[in-house]
Motif scaffolding. Structure first.
Motif, mmCIF file in Angstrom:
data_model
loop_
_atom_site.group_PDB
_atom_site.id
_atom_site.type_symbol
_atom_site.label_atom_id
_atom_site.label_comp_id
_atom_site.label_asym_id
_atom_site.label_seq_id
_atom_site.Cartn_x
_atom_site.Cartn_y
_atom_site.Cartn_z
ATOM 1 N N GLY A 81 3.169 -43.377 -42.102
ATOM 2 C CA GLY A 81 3.016 -41.990 -42.491
ATOM 3 C C GLY A 81 4.333 -41.374 -42.915
ATOM 4 N N ARG A 82 4.234 -40.207 -43.546
ATOM 5 C CA ARG A 82 5.419 -39.461 -43.932
ATOM 6 C C ARG A 82 5.166 -37.984 -43.681
ATOM 7 N NH1 ARG A 82 7.248 -39.195 -50.101
ATOM 8 N NH2 ARG A 82 7.102 -36.930 -49.980
ATOM 9 N N LEU A 83 6.178 -37.306 -43.189
ATOM 10 C CA LEU A 83 6.095 -35.869 -42.940
ATOM 11 C C LEU A 83 7.102 -35.155 -43.826
ATOM 12 C CD1 LEU A 83 5.924 -35.763 -39.020
ATOM 13 C CD2 LEU A 83 4.026 -35.797 -40.661
ATOM 14 N N ASP A 84 6.636 -34.154 -44.557
ATOM 15 C CA ASP A 84 7.516 -33.290 -45.338
ATOM 16 C C ASP A 84 7.521 -31.921 -44.675
ATOM 17 O OD1 ASP A 84 7.536 -35.484 -46.934
ATOM 18 O OD2 ASP A 84 6.801 -34.487 -48.746
ATOM 19 N N TYR A 85 8.658 -31.572 -44.062
ATOM 20 C CA TYR A 85 8.780 -30.307 -43.346
ATOM 21 C C TYR A 85 9.148 -29.169 -44.294
ATOM 22 C CZ TYR A 85 8.476 -32.089 -38.567
ATOM 23 O OH TYR A 85 8.037 -32.613 -37.384
ATOM 24 N N LEU A 86 8.695 -27.976 -43.944
ATOM 25 C CA LEU A 86 9.114 -26.789 -44.678
ATOM 26 C C LEU A 86 10.571 -26.466 -44.387
ATOM 27 C CD1 LEU A 86 5.966 -24.536 -44.131
ATOM 28 C CD2 LEU A 86 6.746 -25.474 -46.313
ATOM 29 N N HIS A 87 10.962 -26.691 -43.131
ATOM 30 C CA HIS A 87 12.346 -26.455 -42.723
ATOM 31 C C HIS A 87 12.844 -27.691 -41.988
ATOM 32 C CE1 HIS A 87 10.179 -22.563 -42.735
ATOM 33 N NE2 HIS A 87 11.229 -22.178 -43.441
ATOM 34 N N ALA A 88 14.133 -27.921 -42.014
ATOM 35 C CA ALA A 88 14.694 -29.100 -41.364
ATOM 36 C C ALA A 88 14.628 -28.945 -39.858
ATOM 37 C CB ALA A 88 16.140 -29.304 -41.802
ATOM 38 N N GLY A 98 17.120 -33.336 -42.328
ATOM 39 C CA GLY A 98 16.452 -33.396 -43.612
ATOM 40 C C GLY A 98 15.040 -32.925 -43.479
ATOM 41 N N GLU A 99 14.291 -33.031 -44.583
ATOM 42 C CA GLU A 99 12.950 -32.478 -44.592
ATOM 43 C C GLU A 99 11.864 -33.543 -44.607
ATOM 44 O OE1 GLU A 99 12.591 -29.759 -47.785
ATOM 45 O OE2 GLU A 99 13.931 -28.275 -46.903
ATOM 46 N N ASN A 100 12.180 -34.791 -44.944
ATOM 47 C CA ASN A 100 11.161 -35.821 -45.094
ATOM 48 C C ASN A 100 11.427 -36.962 -44.118
ATOM 49 O OD1 ASN A 100 10.526 -34.246 -47.316
ATOM 50 N ND2 ASN A 100 11.736 -35.521 -48.697
ATOM 51 N N PHE A 101 10.389 -37.369 -43.384
ATOM 52 C CA PHE A 101 10.582 -38.415 -42.388
ATOM 53 C C PHE A 101 9.418 -39.391 -42.437
ATOM 54 C CE2 PHE A 101 12.312 -34.392 -40.829
ATOM 55 C CZ PHE A 101 13.651 -34.726 -40.788
ATOM 56 N N TYR A 102 9.765 -40.674 -42.490
ATOM 57 C CA TYR A 102 8.759 -41.728 -42.444
ATOM 58 C C TYR A 102 8.508 -42.080 -40.980
ATOM 59 C CZ TYR A 102 9.136 -42.283 -47.460
ATOM 60 O OH TYR A 102 9.093 -42.055 -48.817
ATOM 61 N N ILE A 103 7.241 -42.136 -40.611
ATOM 62 C CA ILE A 103 6.848 -42.355 -39.216
ATOM 63 C C ILE A 103 6.349 -43.788 -39.071
ATOM 64 C CG2 ILE A 103 5.482 -41.483 -37.291
ATOM 65 C CD1 ILE A 103 7.428 -39.449 -38.597
ATOM 66 N N GLY A 104 6.914 -44.518 -38.119
ATOM 67 C CA GLY A 104 6.526 -45.913 -37.937
ATOM 68 C C GLY A 104 6.560 -46.354 -36.496
ATOM 69 N N LYS A 140 4.737 -29.120 -44.587
ATOM 70 C CA LYS A 140 4.213 -28.828 -45.918
ATOM 71 C C LYS A 140 3.205 -29.899 -46.321
ATOM 72 C CE LYS A 140 7.150 -29.340 -49.221
ATOM 73 N NZ LYS A 140 8.279 -29.085 -50.146
ATOM 74 N N LEU A 141 3.529 -31.155 -45.960
ATOM 75 C CA LEU A 141 2.687 -32.255 -46.393
ATOM 76 C C LEU A 141 2.693 -33.364 -45.350
ATOM 77 C CD1 LEU A 141 2.056 -33.821 -49.728
ATOM 78 C CD2 LEU A 141 3.420 -35.264 -48.216
ATOM 79 N N ARG A 142 1.516 -33.944 -45.125
ATOM 80 C CA ARG A 142 1.388 -35.149 -44.293
ATOM 81 C C ARG A 142 0.815 -36.245 -45.187
ATOM 82 N NH1 ARG A 142 -1.644 -34.325 -38.943
ATOM 83 N NH2 ARG A 142 -3.247 -33.544 -40.344
ATOM 84 N N ASP A 157 -2.607 -37.710 -49.275
ATOM 85 C CA ASP A 157 -1.833 -36.526 -48.904
ATOM 86 C C ASP A 157 -2.708 -35.405 -48.358
ATOM 87 O OD1 ASP A 157 0.610 -36.704 -51.617
ATOM 88 O OD2 ASP A 157 0.490 -37.746 -49.696
ATOM 89 N N GLU A 158 -2.155 -34.688 -47.404
ATOM 90 C CA GLU A 158 -2.725 -33.427 -46.925
ATOM 91 C C GLU A 158 -1.670 -32.345 -47.120
ATOM 92 O OE1 GLU A 158 -5.037 -33.537 -43.006
ATOM 93 O OE2 GLU A 158 -3.837 -35.369 -42.950
ATOM 94 N N HIS A 159 -2.002 -31.340 -47.916
ATOM 95 C CA HIS A 159 -1.104 -30.204 -48.101
ATOM 96 C C HIS A 159 -1.501 -29.138 -47.084
ATOM 97 C CE1 HIS A 159 0.674 -31.805 -51.817
ATOM 98 N NE2 HIS A 159 -0.537 -32.315 -52.038
ATOM 99 N N LEU A 160 -0.820 -29.141 -45.961
ATOM 100 C CA LEU A 160 -1.270 -28.346 -44.819
ATOM 101 C C LEU A 160 -1.082 -26.853 -45.006
ATOM 102 C CD1 LEU A 160 0.060 -30.740 -42.060
ATOM 103 C CD2 LEU A 160 -2.312 -30.353 -42.668
ATOM 104 N N THR A 161 -0.219 -26.444 -45.931
ATOM 105 C CA THR A 161 -0.007 -25.014 -46.152
ATOM 106 C C THR A 161 -0.632 -24.529 -47.457
ATOM 107 O OG1 THR A 161 2.148 -25.530 -47.153
ATOM 108 C CG2 THR A 161 2.123 -24.951 -44.808
ATOM 109 N N ASP A 162 -1.432 -25.390 -48.085
ATOM 110 C CA ASP A 162 -2.103 -25.019 -49.338
ATOM 111 C C ASP A 162 -3.457 -24.400 -49.009
ATOM 112 O OD1 ASP A 162 -3.301 -24.759 -51.768
ATOM 113 O OD2 ASP A 162 -3.001 -26.834 -52.423
#
Length: 696
Positions: A81-88, A98-104, A140-142, A157-162
């Motif tokens: 998975g990957r998480l894109d944060y709105l804020h770091a 940073g704002e993007n993190f790969y989850i493993g 912002k995105l999962r 993708d899931e745009h959680l704030t859309d």
């Protein structure tokens, strides 16, 4: 949920124009970084940092474990998975920003120490499992990734704030849950649900009991909880130890690869029988005897039996040192004995304290006579032959196995110790018809071994671990709960089970009762009712039995959108074996593992039919492969196992194989809920009334 919707501003590796290729490039770079981490570990030279061979052995062991943990499993996704944060967010121990993190499954960093993959257990990873449109947790995105044979083939993708995108079930998540099962149990780290994650990340300070319906992932939750606790409290648990307890060896073999896949290699696994293996078990008890032996009242009987060995002194203790004789009268020794009895310490600890107490009484007399003895004198007096003789008379050594041997073989001794605790009928039930001559010659049963373990703890305190996971806990007797509880008196536990799947005559009716015997009466009880494994129609059918086997439980539901292959086929008795073989052939055409589950009494006939049909079968616990996918499973060993397709032979025989109807229906409930994709029930005898009429 869009399959390839993508925010290019958040992509790593922008030199690739295709988003999927960018993710594959990150996977390749991450695997290269992991190989470099392993190479660094392999290149470590410890020759100059150890002062002796013992330190060298210990440190080399740690280095070897590190190298093993850094293995790149080719068919296991490095990240899912990957998480894109709105804020770091702050990353605490992960040490990156940073704002993007790969989850493993494990942490991977590059040559500069910057993380390329974040461990799923890290705080920054938690939103991957818990974020939603209602609570996006600053995401912002999962993104979820799909793999085929270790190769990254899709993302979602899931745009959680859309606000314009509705919340939907993940198709990749669904396909991962339904992926055919060949081989041992795999981890669920990519599919953990919010309610499961809450249990996984519960603190180490308290015990958690999980009541989980079939297919709710309670076993996987328990194993992932161990992995999480080892991540969050590694130093503490490294000192105190962790243990996973399963119902049998087949089950342990089935789950043994889950923790290594998560990078945890040091967790021990055992059955309850392994824990209490003080003697060789060669005998069996009938249900009535096993039930009485498993009753918590036996703990009182054993306590009496062990402490009955203490006697009051018959004469004074006279210690000769040089030309002086020092006398401790019998009444004073009696006072020392009474004081030790009141302290409620272990029998063995009190026995070790007694000679020191007598020696202290001698030293008091020496001081009154003007001498100045020190601790060395007290130790010498404690080892004096006269003191040893008194200790042997008053507080003789006790062999736990011999205590139980005498209880079960000596009617008079049993009656004395069990008076007011067990009825005469109960005493007669557990008394051996023919007393054994010795511990070695006795035909001990599994329940007897638990009694010996209880007696052993009365003599010497059992070592306590930091955390214990107990699976299929509903089947334990009160005395077995006590045996497990002794292993975590100063630690915590995760208790997993399903009251509806209790298939022993002594299985527990409530978790509150079980937790009391375990010594954890204040434990938190969680209930998992949302199923991810068992098809909807199958769990609904099996749940018809709940009013008879566990009326207080909530019926499980399933998120599975597909109903699964489900058929109930009545056949004439003469055609039963042929119909079962035909159903196995049908299942083998499909992808995945197949379990043929049957009552013990039906196994010889089925083995003969399988041999005649040329169908090779595995035994439970043997690893399935593409070439060998059919396992013949006795109904008594089906608990905890799962197969893509199940052929269930003659339900009535499964019910009749148990000592009572409720236990038989519970056994049937277990067998009905083993499939992941399909169930075929073949029967000649009428189905149990609770299941209703047959359906084609």
């Amino acid at each position: 949920m869009p399959s390839h919707a993508h925010d290019q501003a958040t992509d790593p590796a922008p030199e690739h124009s295709d988003p999927l290729e960018r993710e594959r490039a990150h996977l390749a770079a991450s695997r290269a970084a992991l190989r470099a981490m392993r190479a660094d570990a392999e290149a470590l030279n410890i020759a100059d940092v150890t002062v002796n061979w013992v330190n060298a052995e210990v440190l080399q062991g740690e280095v070897d474990a590190r190298i093993k943990a850094l293995a790149d499993l080719a068919h296991t996704p490095l990240f899912f998975g990957r998480l894109d944060y709105l804020h770091a967010p702050g990353l605490d121990a992960e040490g990156a920003a940073g704002e993007n993190f790969y989850i493993g499954r494990r942490h991977v960093h590059d040559a500069d120490g910057d993380p390329m993959v974040i461990d799923w257990r890290a705080p920054v990873s938690q939103p991957f499992y818990r974020a939603s449109k209602k609570d996006p947790m600053d995401l912002k995105l999962r993104r979820r990734f799909g793999y085929t044979g270790g190769q990254l083939t899709a993302y979602e993708d899931e745009h959680l704030t859309d606000p314009g995108e509705a919340e939907q079930h993940s198709k990749l998540l669904q396909s991962e849950i339904e992926r055919p099962r060949v081989g041992p149990m795999r981890d669920i780290v990519a599919t953990i649900q919010p309610e499961q994650d809450e249990i996984v990340r519960a603190g180490i300070g308290g015990t958690v009991c999980v009541q989980g319906a079939p297919g709710t992932g309670k076993t996987a939750v328990g194993l992932h909880r161990v992995a999480y606790l080892l991540y969050a409290h590694r130093e503490r648990l490294a000192r105190s130890g962790t243990l996973v307890i399963g119902p049998n060896r087949s089950f342990l073999h089935y789950i043994e690869q889950v923790l290594p896949a998560l990078g945890e290699l040091e967790v021990k696994q055992a059955t309850v029988d392994d824990l209490v293996a003080h003697v060789e078990v060669r005998g069996t008890d009938d249900a009535a005897a096993a039930t009485v032996k498993g009753d918590a009242r036996l703990a009182q009987v054993l306590r009496r039996a062990v402490w009955s060995h203490v006697r009051q002194p018959s004469e004074a203790c006279v210690v000769v040192r040089g030309s002086r004789r020092w006398r401790v009268p019998a009444y004073e020794i009696e006072e020392i004995v009474d004081e030790l009895l009141r302290r409620d310490i272990r029998y063995g600890a009190a026995r070790e304290a007694l000679p020191q107490r007598i020696a202290h009484a001698v030293l008091v007399r020496m001081e009154q006579a003007g001498e100045a003895p020190d601790d060395r004198v007290q130790d010498a007096v404690a080892r004096n032959a006269a003191v040893k003789a008194v200790v042997k008379e008053v507080w003789p050594p006790v062999d736990p196995a011999k205590v139980v041997l005498r209880l079960l073989g000596d009617a008079e001794f049993l009656a004395e110790q069990a008076a007011g605790i067990l009825t005469p009928e109960e005493q007669k039930t557990i008394l051996w018809a023919k007393p054994a001559r010795s511990v070695k010659s006795a035909k001990w049963s599994a329940a007897d071994a638990v009694l010996i373990d209880e007696a052993a703890d009365l003599v010497t305190r059992t070592h306590s671990l930091g955390h214990v996971v107990l699976d299929e806990a509903q089947d334990l007797s009160p005395m077995q709960y006590r045996a497990v509880g002794r292993r975590c008196t100063t630690g915590s536990a995760t208790i997993l089970g399903d009251i509806a799947q209790g298939t022993t005559p002594w299985s527990t009716d409530t978790w509150q009762e079980a937790l009391s015997h375990l010594g954890k009466p204040g434990a938190q009880i969680e209930e998992l009712t949302l199923g991810f494994r068992v098809p909807r129609e199958v769990i609904s059918y099996a749940s018809r039995l709940l009013p008879a086997i566990a009326p207080d439980l909530t019926e499980a539901t399933s998120i599975r959108e597909s109903a699964g292959d489900f058929a109930i086929r009545p056949v004439p008795a003469a055609e039963l074996d042929d119909a079962v073989i035909a159903a196995c052939h049908e299942a083998l055409v499909k992808e995945g593992s197949i379990g043929l589950i049957a009552a013990e009494a039906r196994l010889p006939a089925l083995r003969a039919a399988l041999d005649a049909a040329g169908l090779a079968v595995l035994a439970p616990g043997e690893e399935t492969s593409e070439e060998a996918r059919l396992t013949l499973v006795p109904a008594t060993l089906a608990k905890g196992l799962e197969y893509d397709y199940v052929v269930l032979d003659e339900p009535a025989a499964i019910v009749d194989g148990e000592p009572d109807e409720r236990t038989g229906l519970r056994r049937l409930y277990v067998c009905l809920t083993r499939p992941v994709s399909g169930l075929t029930v073949i029967h000649a005898a009428p189905l149990p009334e609770r299941l209703g009429a047959s359906a084609g």
